[in-house]
Enzyme design. Structure first.
Site, short mmCIF file in Angstrom:
data_model
loop_
_atom_site.label_atom_id
_atom_site.label_comp_id
_atom_site.label_asym_id
_atom_site.label_seq_id
_atom_site.Cartn_x
_atom_site.Cartn_y
_atom_site.Cartn_z
N ASP A 79 0.43 -5.24 -13.24
CA ASP A 79 -0.50 -5.75 -12.22
C ASP A 79 -0.70 -7.26 -12.44
O ASP A 79 -0.96 -7.70 -13.56
CB ASP A 79 -1.85 -5.01 -12.38
N ARG A 82 -16.28 11.19 -29.29
CA ARG A 82 -15.69 12.18 -28.39
C ARG A 82 -16.73 12.76 -27.43
O ARG A 82 -16.40 13.20 -26.35
CB ARG A 82 -15.05 13.32 -29.20
N HIS A 104 -5.02 -4.85 -2.54
CA HIS A 104 -5.75 -5.05 -3.80
C HIS A 104 -7.24 -5.03 -3.51
O HIS A 104 -7.67 -5.13 -2.36
CB HIS A 104 -5.38 -6.41 -4.41
N GLY A 105 -8.04 -4.97 -4.57
CA GLY A 105 -9.48 -5.10 -4.40
C GLY A 105 -10.05 -4.04 -3.48
O GLY A 105 -10.92 -4.33 -2.65
P1 13P Z 1 -10.96 -3.35 -7.45
O1 13P Z 1 -11.68 -4.37 -8.27
O2 13P Z 1 -11.48 -3.29 -6.04
O3 13P Z 1 -10.95 -2.01 -8.07
O4 13P Z 1 -9.44 -3.82 -7.31
C1 13P Z 1 -8.54 -3.67 -8.37
C2 13P Z 1 -7.25 -4.39 -8.13
O5 13P Z 1 -6.95 -4.83 -7.05
C3 13P Z 1 -6.33 -4.54 -9.28
O6 13P Z 1 -5.27 -5.41 -9.00
#
Ligand code: 13P
Length: 309
Positions: A82, A282, A212-213
């Protein structure tokens, strides 16, 4: 089986659903994700950010993902980088068994983004690995990626077409109003679906778009955190109906990190407050793993990604 995203995206596009791409940092998160996918019979993208690699050491994460694959060989798993920041990190991941990498040149000028992405595509494709890139700029914070409020920019449809043609990149993350983190909207949530429609109509038929996001920042989990000593006021994400709508359109990959973090943190906070005498990890990491699994199952419903093995 460990696989790239080609068939996943092809099937998702045709079927009008999206693949969940979940961020991982440790064993419990990986186990929760794969457990959820096994229950829902869903292919999955397990993704590792720069922050995760710094935290856990990439070797551990790779081995844990391989363990998930060994436990559930029936599930197609793409091991994905990522937000790769440069050619070197993408190359390292390609050389170390990742089946998919993202090169994030979105903060560069267009020409520089094209050049960098093309370089990664040429190398990755020569090793049979697929590449995601980003055009347009998302606001918010995702580990090492930080874009201040007001400094984002939406993806231009014509540039998207030129970018895909010139780079040969396999999937494209676009900016239509989502942002990283737990504070996505000050007012009402809004995504530019028209832009998404125009972009996908200009790209070749079936071309996979990435969002994303895309966490929803589910109020129940924000409240759970806050109820047990947390301090996360004003958190707001992308409503689930918007995510489902995008998944039915050309969006084939939906990135989710924040929702997993909130679920895990809420449950651990609750355990700490309710069982102050416990000091066995745990006893709080176990419930946290279950919370991750339940969240993943819920997300797979929202994405329409169930019974696809
Ligand atoms: P969020 O912060 O909305 O979960 O997005 C994660 C993301 O896009 C990772 O690349």
């Amino acid at each position: 089986m460990l696989t790239d995203t080609k068939k996943m995206f092809e099937d998702a596009f045709k079927g009008g659903y999206a693949i969940g791409a979940f961020n991982v940092n440790n064993m419990e998160i990986i186990q929760g994700i794969i457990g959820g996918c096994a229950e829902k019979k869903s292919p999955v993208i397990i993704q590792v950010s720069a922050g995760a690699r710094k935290y856990a050491n990439p070797i551990y994460l790779r081995k844990l993902i391989e363990a998930a694959n060994e436990e559930h060989p029936e599930i197609p798993i793409a091991m994905h980088l990522d937000h790769g920041a440069d050619f070197e990190i993408c190359k390292q991941c390609v050389d170390n068994g990742f089946t998919s990498v993202m090169i994030d040149g979105s903060h560069h000028e267009f020409e520089e983004n094209v050049k960098l992405t093309k370089e990664v595509v040429d190398y990755a494709h020569s090793k049979g690995v697929v590449v995601e890139a980003e055009l347009g700029k998302l606001e918010g914070v995702e580990d090492d990626v930080k874009v201040a409020s007001g400094e984002g920019s939406y993806t231009d449809p014509d540039q998207a077409v030129e970018f895909v043609e010139r780079t040969g990149v396999d999937s494209l993350a676009i900016a239509i109003g989502t942002s990283h983190g737990a504070f996505k909207f000050k007012g009402d949530p809004k995504l530019d679906f028209e832009r998404l429609e125009v972009i996908s109509s200009k790209l070749p038929e079936g071309y996979p778009i990435v969002l994303h996001g895309a966490s929803t920042v589910i109020p129940e989990f924000v409240e759970l955190c806050n109820k047990y000593g947390g301090d996360i006021p004003g958190a707001k994400g992308v409503p689930e109906e918007m995510i489902s709508k995008a998944a039915k359109m050309a969006v084939c990959k939906v990135n989710i990190d924040t929702d997993l973090r909130l679920a895990m943190t809420g449950v651990i906070r609750k355990e700490f407050m309710e069982n102050p005498s416990n000091f066995d990890p745990r006893k709080y990491l176990g419930p946290a793993r279950t919370a991750i699994q339940e969240m993943v199952m819920h997300k797979l419903d929202v994405l329409g990604n169930i019974n696809h093995l």
